[in-house]
Write a protein that holds these residues in place. Structure first.
Motif, PDB file in Angstrom:
ATOM      1  N   LEU A 116      45.097  80.870  81.396  1.00 37.86           N
ATOM      2  CA  LEU A 116      46.386  80.759  80.727  1.00 37.86           C
ATOM      3  C   LEU A 116      46.192  80.794  79.221  1.00 37.86           C
ATOM      4  O   LEU A 116      45.203  80.275  78.695  1.00 37.86           O
ATOM      5  N   LEU A 117      47.132  81.406  78.532  1.00 36.89           N
ATOM      6  CA  LEU A 117      47.123  81.439  77.069  1.00 36.89           C
ATOM      7  C   LEU A 117      48.527  81.112  76.583  1.00 36.89           C
ATOM      8  O   LEU A 117      49.475  81.849  76.876  1.00 36.89           O
ATOM      9  N   ILE A 118      48.666  80.009  75.879  1.00 37.50           N
ATOM     10  CA  ILE A 118      49.962  79.649  75.319  1.00 37.50           C
ATOM     11  C   ILE A 118      50.258  80.567  74.143  1.00 37.50           C
ATOM     12  O   ILE A 118      49.449  80.705  73.225  1.00 37.50           O
ATOM     13  N   PHE A 119      51.417  81.173  74.175  1.00 38.24           N
ATOM     14  CA  PHE A 119      51.861  82.168  73.198  1.00 38.24           C
ATOM     15  C   PHE A 119      52.994  81.508  72.421  1.00 38.24           C
ATOM     16  O   PHE A 119      54.160  81.630  72.761  1.00 38.24           O
ATOM     17  N   LYS A 171      44.842  89.073  92.501  1.00 40.29           N
ATOM     18  CA  LYS A 171      43.567  89.236  93.207  1.00 40.29           C
ATOM     19  C   LYS A 171      42.461  89.656  92.262  1.00 40.29           C
ATOM     20  O   LYS A 171      41.280  89.602  92.614  1.00 40.29           O
ATOM     21  N   ARG A 172      42.816  90.120  91.076  1.00 37.88           N
ATOM     22  CA  ARG A 172      41.808  90.392  90.050  1.00 37.88           C
ATOM     23  C   ARG A 172      42.166  89.583  88.803  1.00 37.88           C
ATOM     24  O   ARG A 172      43.330  89.211  88.610  1.00 37.88           O
ATOM     25  N   PRO A 173      41.168  89.270  87.959  1.00 39.36           N
ATOM     26  CA  PRO A 173      41.413  88.387  86.824  1.00 39.36           C
ATOM     27  C   PRO A 173      42.545  88.871  85.926  1.00 39.36           C
ATOM     28  O   PRO A 173      42.649  90.057  85.600  1.00 39.36           O
ATOM     29  N   ALA A 174      43.398  87.933  85.554  1.00 39.88           N
ATOM     30  CA  ALA A 174      44.490  88.246  84.639  1.00 39.88           C
ATOM     31  C   ALA A 174      44.806  87.011  83.810  1.00 39.88           C
ATOM     32  O   ALA A 174      44.914  85.906  84.355  1.00 39.88           O
ATOM     33  N   VAL A 175      44.943  87.194  82.524  1.00 36.44           N
ATOM     34  CA  VAL A 175      45.407  86.118  81.652  1.00 36.44           C
ATOM     35  C   VAL A 175      46.929  86.107  81.706  1.00 36.44           C
ATOM     36  O   VAL A 175      47.583  87.146  81.586  1.00 36.44           O
ATOM     37  N   LEU A 212      39.364  86.575  76.873  1.00 39.39           N
ATOM     38  CA  LEU A 212      39.472  85.364  77.674  1.00 39.39           C
ATOM     39  C   LEU A 212      39.341  85.650  79.170  1.00 39.39           C
ATOM     40  O   LEU A 212      38.874  84.798  79.936  1.00 39.39           O
ATOM     41  N   ALA A 213      39.731  86.847  79.596  1.00 40.28           N
ATOM     42  CA  ALA A 213      39.709  87.186  81.026  1.00 40.28           C
ATOM     43  C   ALA A 213      38.307  87.153  81.616  1.00 40.28           C
ATOM     44  O   ALA A 213      38.143  86.983  82.829  1.00 40.28           O
ATOM     45  N   SER A 214      37.308  87.276  80.768  1.00 39.85           N
ATOM     46  CA  SER A 214      35.929  87.323  81.262  1.00 39.85           C
ATOM     47  C   SER A 214      35.276  85.943  81.336  1.00 39.85           C
ATOM     48  O   SER A 214      34.104  85.828  81.695  1.00 39.85           O
ATOM     49  N   PHE A 215      36.022  84.900  81.012  1.00 38.05           N
ATOM     50  CA  PHE A 215      35.467  83.543  81.008  1.00 38.05           C
ATOM     51  C   PHE A 215      36.136  82.680  82.067  1.00 38.05           C
ATOM     52  O   PHE A 215      37.304  82.866  82.401  1.00 38.05           O
ATOM     53  N   ASP A 216      35.383  81.700  82.566  1.00 39.75           N
ATOM     54  CA  ASP A 216      35.910  80.687  83.469  1.00 39.75           C
ATOM     55  C   ASP A 216      36.393  79.511  82.615  1.00 39.75           C
ATOM     56  O   ASP A 216      35.586  78.847  81.969  1.00 39.75           O
ATOM     57  N   PRO A 217      37.689  79.225  82.577  1.00 37.01           N
ATOM     58  CA  PRO A 217      38.182  78.154  81.708  1.00 37.01           C
ATOM     59  C   PRO A 217      37.754  76.760  82.136  1.00 37.01           C
ATOM     60  O   PRO A 217      37.997  75.790  81.425  1.00 37.01           O
ATOM     61  N   ARG A 218      37.093  76.651  83.289  1.00 38.34           N
ATOM     62  CA  ARG A 218      36.518  75.372  83.697  1.00 38.34           C
ATOM     63  C   ARG A 218      35.076  75.211  83.203  1.00 38.34           C
ATOM     64  O   ARG A 218      34.501  74.131  83.312  1.00 38.34           O
ATOM     65  N   ASP A 219      34.520  76.285  82.693  1.00 33.65           N
ATOM     66  CA  ASP A 219      33.119  76.259  82.263  1.00 33.65           C
ATOM     67  C   ASP A 219      32.961  77.135  81.023  1.00 33.65           C
ATOM     68  O   ASP A 219      32.076  77.981  80.946  1.00 33.65           O
ATOM     69  N   ALA A 220      33.843  76.933  80.058  1.00 32.26           N
ATOM     70  CA  ALA A 220      33.890  77.818  78.894  1.00 32.26           C
ATOM     71  C   ALA A 220      33.046  77.333  77.724  1.00 32.26           C
ATOM     72  O   ALA A 220      32.708  78.118  76.833  1.00 32.26           O
ATOM     73  N   VAL A 221      32.712  76.055  77.694  1.00 28.34           N
ATOM     74  CA  VAL A 221      31.956  75.496  76.575  1.00 28.34           C
ATOM     75  C   VAL A 221      30.466  75.550  76.890  1.00 28.34           C
ATOM     76  O   VAL A 221      30.026  75.037  77.920  1.00 28.34           O
ATOM     77  N   LYS A 222      29.713  76.200  76.016  1.00 27.57           N
ATOM     78  CA  LYS A 222      28.273  76.343  76.203  1.00 27.57           C
ATOM     79  C   LYS A 222      27.535  75.781  74.988  1.00 27.57           C
ATOM     80  O   LYS A 222      28.005  75.929  73.852  1.00 27.57           O
ATOM     81  N   PRO A 223      26.395  75.154  75.202  1.00 31.60           N
ATOM     82  CA  PRO A 223      25.594  74.711  74.052  1.00 31.60           C
ATOM     83  C   PRO A 223      25.101  75.914  73.267  1.00 31.60           C
ATOM     84  O   PRO A 223      25.013  77.031  73.782  1.00 31.60           O
ATOM     85  N   TYR A 224      24.784  75.677  72.038  1.00 27.42           N
ATOM     86  CA  TYR A 224      24.377  76.768  71.143  1.00 27.42           C
ATOM     87  C   TYR A 224      23.217  77.566  71.711  1.00 27.42           C
ATOM     88  O   TYR A 224      23.185  78.793  71.599  1.00 27.42           O
ATOM     89  N   SER A 225      22.293  76.886  72.360  1.00 21.76           N
ATOM     90  CA  SER A 225      21.088  77.555  72.855  1.00 21.76           C
ATOM     91  C   SER A 225      21.382  78.569  73.953  1.00 21.76           C
ATOM     92  O   SER A 225      20.576  79.461  74.215  1.00 21.76           O
ATOM     93  N   GLU A 226      22.556  78.467  74.609  1.00 19.93           N
ATOM     94  CA  GLU A 226      22.887  79.368  75.708  1.00 19.93           C
ATOM     95  C   GLU A 226      23.770  80.528  75.286  1.00 19.93           C
ATOM     96  O   GLU A 226      24.143  81.357  76.122  1.00 19.93           O
TER      97      GLU A 226
END
Length: 285
Positions: free
Chosen positions: A109-112, A22-26, A259-273
């Motif tokens: 998810l993080l592959i270890f 119920k709360r973010p977890a990698v 990684l827990a603070s990012f949305d892996p569906r929207d993780a890539v941002k242009p340099y300007s952002e």
């Protein structure tokens, strides 16, 4: 962590897992191998990856899936006792593991990865998953996450000689985590290497012609009958193993929290952002 501090999903009820998520977890996806590690160490290196994944999940406020104990290790097939997956089998199993979480919306998810030879196949699967499901899944090679400074601190002038299959860092980590499974009297140096096509054998897929790299697929026993593919196990110790484990746990825990603070569906941002503080990685490949 869950209410009981449990981080291994295999030890949780499905209700406890649902409550924790119920709360973010990698979630760590540990991958490893069952293969020879020289004459002195046990073949089940997946034990190291599983134990480390649990330590990292606890430190990083995340969870860990069970380890996949078999990997792609074709060149170790010549020694009995190992279990090798075909490339197609490995990629299919890994995709099924990842999809089992993604189908329920658990996409942090993080592959270890505790077996370097898995790396190219992991990349294939993660690219396929991204194309089909839009989720970015990073992969950490735990044995390559050790900085040069740590190698130098632990081994001094021998830092460049100790690394290799059958040598370090895994011998020291075994001595720290599973000391009763290491046979110190069986430690030996790598054997002198022969030739292939009249060329020097550099490794299981490495030779040189006219001083330039040439790939030739060899079995581990053709490099060294005892499976020592490089490195020096004679300089290993439990104390070094603890320092190596401490680094892996600290580094992975920091990565998990990041990684827990990012949305892996929207993780890539242009340099300007990108705020300057978020530019933590290296720009080169």
């Amino acid at each position: 962590m869950g209410e009981s501090g449990q981080v291994a999903i295999s030890h949780m009820t499905h209700e406890a897992f649902a409550e924790r998520m119920k709360r973010p977890a990698v979630i760590l996806i540990p991958l490893a191998s069952q293969e020879e590690q020289g004459p002195h160490a046990p073949m089940g290196d997946f034990m190291l990856t599983q134990r480390l994944s649990e330590m990292c999940a606890a430190a990083g406020d995340g969870l860990t899936a069970p380890v996949l104990p078999f990997g792609y290790a074709e060149f170790f097939r010549a020694i009995a006792g190992g279990i090798q997956l075909r490339a197609a089998t490995f990629t299919a199993v890994l995709e099924d593991i990842l999809t089992s979480f993604l189908d329920h919306g658990h996409n942090r998810l993080l592959i270890f990865n505790g077996h370097t030879t898995n790396a190219s196949l992991i990349d294939q699967v993660c690219r396929k998953v991204r194309r089909e499901k839009g989720v970015l899944i990073p992969s950490l090679n735990i044995w390559q996450s050790l900085p040069d400074s740590l190698w130098t601190n632990l081994y001094g002038e021998n830092a460049g000689r100790v690394r290799g299959h059958g040598g370090e860092p895994m011998t020291s980590v075994y001595m720290h985590l599973f000391p009763d499974l290491v046979d110190g009297e069986a430690v030996r140096a790598p054997a002198p290497r022969g030739s292939v096509f009249g060329l020097p054998i550099g490794g299981v897929s490495a030779s040189r012609f006219n001083g330039l790299p040439l790939q030739i697929p060899l079995d581990c026993t053709e490099v060294d009958p005892a499976g020592m593919l490089g490195g020096l196990a004679s300089l290993a110790s439990a104390e070094k193993g603890k320092a190596i484990c401490d680094h892996i746990v600290d580094h992975t825990a920091q990565l998990m929290r990041h990684l827990a603070s990012f949305d892996p569906r929207d993780a890539v941002k242009p340099y300007s952002e990108q705020p300057d503080a978020s530019r933590q990685g290296d720009a080169d490949d």
